[in-house]
Motif scaffolding. Structure first.
Motif, mmCIF file in Angstrom:
data_model
loop_
_atom_site.group_PDB
_atom_site.id
_atom_site.type_symbol
_atom_site.label_atom_id
_atom_site.label_comp_id
_atom_site.label_asym_id
_atom_site.label_seq_id
_atom_site.Cartn_x
_atom_site.Cartn_y
_atom_site.Cartn_z
ATOM 1 N N LYS A 1 0.825 -1.199 0.000
ATOM 2 C CA LYS A 1 0.000 0.000 0.000
ATOM 3 C C LYS A 1 0.867 1.260 0.000
ATOM 4 O O LYS A 1 0.512 2.275 -0.605
ATOM 5 N N ALA A 2 1.974 1.184 0.698
ATOM 6 C CA ALA A 2 2.894 2.313 0.795
ATOM 7 C C ALA A 2 4.287 1.752 1.014
ATOM 8 O O ALA A 2 4.455 0.709 1.634
ATOM 9 N N PHE A 3 5.290 2.462 0.510
ATOM 10 C CA PHE A 3 6.649 1.958 0.627
ATOM 11 C C PHE A 3 7.610 3.133 0.815
ATOM 12 O O PHE A 3 7.273 4.293 0.565
ATOM 13 N N TYR A 4 8.815 2.790 1.260
ATOM 14 C CA TYR A 4 9.835 3.783 1.556
ATOM 15 C C TYR A 4 10.702 4.047 0.327
ATOM 16 O O TYR A 4 11.198 3.108 -0.296
ATOM 17 N N ILE A 5 10.880 5.328 -0.013
ATOM 18 C CA ILE A 5 11.773 5.713 -1.097
ATOM 19 C C ILE A 5 13.149 5.987 -0.499
ATOM 20 O O ILE A 5 13.268 6.738 0.468
ATOM 21 N N PRO A 6 14.200 5.398 -1.039
ATOM 22 C CA PRO A 6 15.533 5.534 -0.436
ATOM 23 C C PRO A 6 15.965 6.986 -0.271
ATOM 24 O O PRO A 6 15.665 7.852 -1.087
ATOM 25 N N GLY A 7 16.685 7.213 0.801
ATOM 26 C CA GLY A 7 17.256 8.514 1.092
ATOM 27 C C GLY A 7 18.249 8.379 2.221
ATOM 28 O O GLY A 7 18.520 7.279 2.703
ATOM 29 N N PHE A 8 18.792 9.503 2.679
ATOM 30 C CA PHE A 8 19.766 9.500 3.761
ATOM 31 C C PHE A 8 19.370 10.481 4.861
ATOM 32 O O PHE A 8 20.185 10.853 5.686
ATOM 33 N N SER A 9 18.108 10.893 4.858
ATOM 34 C CA SER A 9 17.690 11.895 5.829
ATOM 35 C C SER A 9 16.348 11.464 6.431
ATOM 36 O O SER A 9 16.287 10.435 7.090
ATOM 37 N N ASP A 10 15.305 12.222 6.176
ATOM 38 C CA ASP A 10 14.005 11.909 6.764
ATOM 39 C C ASP A 10 13.405 10.649 6.138
ATOM 40 O O ASP A 10 13.960 10.087 5.194
ATOM 41 N N GLY A 11 12.261 10.229 6.659
ATOM 42 C CA GLY A 11 11.609 9.028 6.160
ATOM 43 C C GLY A 11 10.626 9.362 5.050
ATOM 44 O O GLY A 11 9.606 10.028 5.275
ATOM 45 N N TYR A 12 10.896 8.886 3.833
ATOM 46 C CA TYR A 12 10.100 9.252 2.667
ATOM 47 C C TYR A 12 9.161 8.110 2.301
ATOM 48 O O TYR A 12 9.599 7.019 1.949
ATOM 49 N N ILE A 13 7.841 8.381 2.363
ATOM 50 C CA ILE A 13 6.826 7.360 2.108
ATOM 51 C C ILE A 13 6.065 7.699 0.831
ATOM 52 O O ILE A 13 5.556 8.815 0.662
ATOM 53 N N ARG A 14 5.966 6.722 -0.036
ATOM 54 C CA ARG A 14 5.221 6.858 -1.293
ATOM 55 C C ARG A 14 3.998 5.962 -1.221
ATOM 56 O O ARG A 14 4.096 4.777 -0.879
ATOM 57 N N ILE A 15 2.835 6.522 -1.531
ATOM 58 C CA ILE A 15 1.608 5.733 -1.600
ATOM 59 C C ILE A 15 1.546 5.062 -2.970
ATOM 60 O O ILE A 15 1.788 5.700 -4.001
ATOM 61 N N ASN A 16 1.228 3.784 -2.997
ATOM 62 C CA ASN A 16 1.149 3.012 -4.246
ATOM 63 C C ASN A 16 -0.221 3.261 -4.885
ATOM 64 O O ASN A 16 -1.161 2.477 -4.753
#
Length: 553
Positions: free
Chosen positions: A391-406
């Motif tokens: 339903k939602a997943f994490y987009i890679p990064g090196f700082s805050d938590g980035y969530i993408r809705i599918n």
């Protein structure tokens, strides 16, 4: 009468630490600068704070205008992420660096990260000599300038271009090696800067000391007593991070001795640091949380049961293991072949190790395993094969938590309808705010930012994430969720990480000695420098000059 502007960045230096050390009498040159001029705090983006800070400063624009939020680009058709451009920096095709001023101004730029060679700059430019995470190719103008610098003074010993300015907190030898590399790098940087600064009276001389960024990432646990690793790693009475900043302060004194006496001097940082709340929480905990959210009862990460007393922070048996390799020890590995190949990897000569990954890719294709990477550079890669079903997943990064809705209609295999979008975001936000540190019982989420009102808004300048998780300011290695259980413990990685707070000192003609400036935004620095240079300020800039007639005579 025009005056030179000498601007020196202390990359990612935290104002809280700096103010404390100045008050304790440790940083004599910065203290003198404070007494002779004005000082103020800066803020930057509250989210995407680590990725966007330098672009904000260099363009004088916020990410809403540039469209640059992160070095990674997400493709909703393929569910793949890739690095923007060659190395991830903003391309400056729409908004050029503020110092691209043409023939009327003589400008020198040395080792500013994440920028570009300006086509319309009258002066000299040398980039990626030793900047932390430069995210650009090495280049200079004139073309031979960088090779001349390296021939005369040497290269940076930490090989920052390949991100080798790092150490592991659990490996004292690597920490000592990095300390030495930063010391030698600072000595060379000081000599180079003094040379370039003394060549002529520049209208603008802009440079950045990048080693401050690295020192805070990797020495935080050896300096700050409230870090969970301090007791087991630090030596009482010794503070290598403070010692390094004393060396930086001395370097500043040497550099500024070459500045014209009537020049404006600015020492600044667009963002700061604190205890690392991102490597473990954003890169490991959040992807696992979202996986459990979509697949209740399943987990890709070995974790303690709820209710158990967490052990002391995990310490590797082999101090030479990388953090990424250590994480594989915590993985619920469904494939015995992958487990076997990783176990024999240390015994294989280095030149043959790439063949292990190639063999495993073929094996995974044969077995139809969703996991095809034997050695993942980022923990989120474990979860990427499942993104189309989540339903939602994490987009890679090196700082805050980035969530993408599918999202249906946006992602090629979206499963969340636009009518469900806001309800799903509400549910995620509620569950995220219930996450706690079982060592203290404290909630670990400070805030969750929503980046768009309309889920189908196709504005290309919006960030890829729909939700951005901003973690609280303390380091955490294990997390409890009332609904999804315990996640961790997990090995700590870098011990310092970014904060959106920055600062600036300014002294020069008309600047009131010992004065305080109101809090401003990092995008205000560029137009302020231009105003001090008596150069035109582009109308498109989001920033505004910070000094007015009350301060400048």
């Amino acid at each position: 009468m025009k005056h030179s502007v000498i601007a020196i960045g202390l990359d990612s230096t935290d104002p809280v630490l700096l103010e404390e050390w100045i008050s304790q009498g440790h940083l004599k040159n910065l203290s003198q600068l404070r007494q002779q001029g004005a000082y103020g705090r800066l803020i930057n983006m509250e989210y995407y704070k680590g990725e966007s800070a330098w672009t904000n400063f260099i363009t004088g624009c916020l990410p809403y205008k540039t469209g640059y939020w992160s070095k990674f680009d997400f493709n909703p058709s393929t569910y793949q992420t890739k690095t923007l451009g060659a190395h991830g920096a903003y391309n400056y095709s729409e908004f050029l660096p503020f110092y691209n001023l043409g023939d009327k101004y003589r400008v020198a730029v040395f080792d500013v990260p994440q920028t570009t060679i300006c086509p319309n700059l009258n002066g000299i430019q040398a980039l990626a000599w030793g900047a932390h995470a430069p995210m650009i190719d090495r280049a200079s103008q004139p073309e031979n300038l960088l090779s001349e610098i390296i021939s005369k003074y040497g290269d940076h010993p930490a090989d920052t271009f390949h991100h080798n300015d790092r150490s592991d907190w659990y490996n004292p030898a690597s920490v000592a090696k990095l300390q030495n590399q930063l010391e030698v790098g600072l000595e060379r940087r000081t000599a180079i800067t003094k040379d370039l600064l003394s060549r002529e009276k520049w209208d603008l001389f802009l440079t950045v000391i990048g080693e401050t960024h690295t020192a805070q990432h990797y020495f935080w646990h050896l300096s700050q007593t409230d870090h969970p690793l301090y007791q087991q790693t630090a030596t009482p009475g010794k503070d290598p991070m403070l010692d390094y900043f004393k060396a930086v302060d001395e370097s500043l004194g040497e550099m500024l001795a070459e500045a014209p006496k009537d020049s404006y001097v600015i020492v600044f940082s667009a963002h700061g640091q604190g205890a690392n709340t991102t490597d473990v929480l954003s890169m490991v905990v959040l992807p696992e949380f979202l996986y459990r959210f979509s697949f209740p009862g399943k987990s890709l990460l070995k974790s303690q049961p709820m209710g158990m007393t967490p052990p002391p922070p995990l310490t590797p048996k082999n101090p030479k293991d990388s953090w990424y390799k250590l994480l594989h020890q915590l993985k619920n590995e469904p494939d015995a072949m992958a487990t076997f190949l990783r176990s024999i990897e240390p015994k294989i000569p280095g030149r043959f190790r790439p063949y292990l990954s190639k063999f495993y890719k073929k094996w995974a294709k044969f077995t139809k395993s969703p996991q095809s990477e034997l050695f993942c550079w980022h923990p989120s890669k474990w979860y990427q094969p499942y993104w189309p079903q989540m339903k939602a997943f994490y987009i890679p990064g090196f700082s805050d938590g980035y969530i993408r809705i599918n999202l249906k209609g946006r992602e090629s295999q979206g499963i969340v309808s636009p009518s469900e979008y806001h309800a799903l975001c509400d549910e995620l936000v509620e569950q995220l705010h219930q996450l706690t540190d079982p060592r203290t019982g404290q909630p670990i989420v400070k805030k969750v930012v929503r980046t768009r009102e309309n889920p189908l808004d196709d504005n290309p300048k919006l960030p890829s994430a729909d939700l951005v998780v901003i973690w609280d300011d303390f380091a955490v290695d294990v997390v409890d969720s009332p609904k999804f259980g315990r996640i961790g413990p997990i090995y700590f990685n870098r011990t310092g990480a970014h904060r959106p707070r920055g600062f600036w000192f300014v002294k020069g003609p008309g600047i009131e000695a010992g004065s305080n400036l109101p809090e401003a935004h990092a995008v205000d620095l560029a137009p302020t420098i231009l105003e001090l240079m008596e150069a035109p300020i582009p109308e498109y800039m989001d920033g505004k000059p910070l000094l007015n007639t009350k301060v400048i005579a």
